[in-house]
Motif scaffolding. Structure first.
Motif, PDB file in Angstrom:
ATOM      1  N   LYS A   1      38.413  45.543  39.114  1.00 14.44           N
ATOM      2  CA  LYS A   1      37.384  45.233  40.097  1.00 14.44           C
ATOM      3  C   LYS A   1      36.701  46.517  40.541  1.00 14.44           C
ATOM      4  CE  LYS A   1      38.363  40.855  40.164  1.00 14.44           C
ATOM      5  NZ  LYS A   1      37.426  39.837  39.701  1.00 14.44           N
ATOM      6  N   ASN A   2      35.403  46.482  40.645  1.00 10.04           N
ATOM      7  CA  ASN A   2      34.655  47.683  41.008  1.00 10.04           C
ATOM      8  C   ASN A   2      34.890  48.090  42.461  1.00 10.04           C
ATOM      9  OD1 ASN A   2      33.496  47.897  38.456  1.00 10.04           O
ATOM     10  ND2 ASN A   2      31.862  46.445  38.988  1.00 10.04           N
TER      11      ASN A   2
ATOM     12  N   ILE B   1      36.096  46.266  46.405  1.00  6.55           N
ATOM     13  CA  ILE B   1      36.433  45.109  47.241  1.00  6.55           C
ATOM     14  C   ILE B   1      36.613  45.592  48.673  1.00  6.55           C
ATOM     15  CG2 ILE B   1      38.111  43.282  47.694  1.00  6.55           C
ATOM     16  CD1 ILE B   1      38.750  43.293  44.732  1.00  6.55           C
TER      17      ILE B   1
ATOM     18  N   ASP C   1      42.046  35.761  41.935  1.00  6.59           N
ATOM     19  CA  ASP C   1      40.698  35.269  41.613  1.00  6.59           C
ATOM     20  C   ASP C   1      40.288  34.146  42.558  1.00  6.59           C
ATOM     21  OD1 ASP C   1      39.669  36.844  39.564  1.00  6.59           O
ATOM     22  OD2 ASP C   1      40.771  35.769  38.006  1.00  6.59           O
TER      23      ASP C   1
END
Length: 392
Positions: free
Chosen positions: A337-338, A340, A301
């Motif tokens: 996470k969609n 990256i 994060d």
């Protein structure tokens, strides 16, 4: 942990070392009040305004000013307080000045001296670095700097004090008392650095520490609980402060290769290898010995909050830490996470590494697996050169 000059002065005074009379101020009204007290105490209408930030080079950066009246104090303080100070030890944005000290002006002396004490981990010795030419130009006179190795088990010896005094061309009687107190301050405050620049001899043949830079070992705060309160959260970036609260060792750097490592030594070696191969690390991130899924999530994060990051390197050695748990933590994080647009390089070695490899292979995670630091550095070099991107 770095501390401010006014806090360093308190420690020095505790050990009997003389420092200039100073008063802390956080706003313009307080600077005026402090200046009046300094003028009254010293019976001299001149003082020094000194910005309190965790960085050196304040003098050249405009963070130290001499004022000769109350109006002068107000005017010059307004140009320091609440503004960002850029020095050779800050980034381009500089550091915000939240506090200043109004200090007595010490008459210029023919001689300004420099001394610092720190620990050299390569030879397991304390080092006293010193010069008879202290002040603003200390970084430019490396040929005139001496050093003395001190065995921490034996401590500072009389013959070593005489040798240092000889090089400084100072009277032993004046220097002896000062250096013993300074060494005690360094040892008993659990400091990793004590730097006095400059110090000088007064007309009373006593030594005055004009400016002090101190770094404390925060692992030893259990012995000096009051030192923990010296931490100034405003000196940390938002990301560094968040990492600190999570128990992670994180330091923001200026590069674009994010590193997540367990162990400070491995982290340093990883950053060195990245530099050797022509890239620059974006951070120092040490997960420590408890690299569980929670810490991995927090670490990633923090990394993704840095918009400069172009690539992520995860380098974990599983001694106490199990590689399979690390692998599961990485996958769980990226599954949520969609998308990256960052390449991910993973190196895992140690306990349950084969299980970890199977977990990674069976996942939908796009990554590059490497088996050595050199291979990782080579892969970083290729990816950055080709501006390759992975999609998750």
């Amino acid at each position: 942990m770095n501390i401010h000059e006014y806090q360093a002065q308190k420690i020095l005074k505790t050990f009997g070392i003389k420092v200039p009379y100073s008063i802390l101020a956080s706003n313009l009204e307080e600077t005026v009040y402090a200046a009046k007290k300094v003028f009254k105490k010293t019976k001299n209408y001149i003082c020094v305004i000194k910005a309190q930030i965790h960085a050196g080079g304040r003098g050249k950066g405009g963070g130290i000013k001499i004022a000769k009246s109350i109006d002068d104090v107000y005017k010059k303080s307004s140009n320091i307080l609440g503004r960002r100070l850029v020095t050779n030890q800050t980034n381009k944005k500089g550091k915000l000045v939240n506090k200043v000290i109004i200090s007595e002006y010490v008459l210029n002396s023919d001689k300004e001296y420099y001394v610092s004490i720190f620990y050299d981990r390569n030879i397991y010795k304390n080092i006293i670095l010193y010069s008879k030419e202290g002040g603003l130009e200390i970084e430019d006179i490396s040929k005139k700097i001496y050093f003395q190795k001190i065995d921490p088990y034996i401590g500072l010896q009389e013959f070593q004090i005489r040798k240092i005094a000889f090089h400084l061309k100072m009277k032993y009687s004046a220097f002896n008392n000062f250096i013993k107190k300074l060494y005690n301050a360094y040892i008993y405050s659990d400091a990793s650095l004590f730097e006095i620049n400059p110090f000088l001899i007064t007309n009373d043949n006593e030594i005055l520490a004009i400016d002090a830079k101190v770094r404390l070992d925060d692992n030893a705060f259990f012995r000096n609980l009051s030192y923990k309160e010296m931490s100034d959260e405003r000196e940390y970036s938002i990301i560094e402060l968040e990492a600190k609260k999570a128990g992670l060792n994180f330091l923001k750097l200026d590069g674009n290769v994010a590193c997540m490592v367990n162990g400070a030594g491995l982290a340093m070696a990883t950053m060195d290898m990245i530099k050797i191969y022509g890239a620059n690390p974006a951070n120092f991130l040490d997960l420590g010995g408890k690299a569980d899924s929670k810490r991995i999530k927090k670490g990633l994060d923090l990394i993704l909050k840095d918009k400069k990051v172009k690539l992520i390197l995860i380098n974990i050695f599983g001694g106490i830490v199990r590689c399979d748990i690390v692998a599961e933590g990485i996958i769980k994080f990226f599954e949520k996470k969609n998308k990256i647009n960052l390449p991910i390089i993973i190196r895992l070695e140690g306990t349950n590494v084969n299980i970890a490899k199977k977990i990674l292979n069976n996942s939908k995670l796009h990554y590059y697996y490497v088996t050595s630091l050199e291979e990782a550095a080579n892969k970083i070099k290729v990816l950055l050169k080709n501006e390759l991107r992975c999609f998750i």
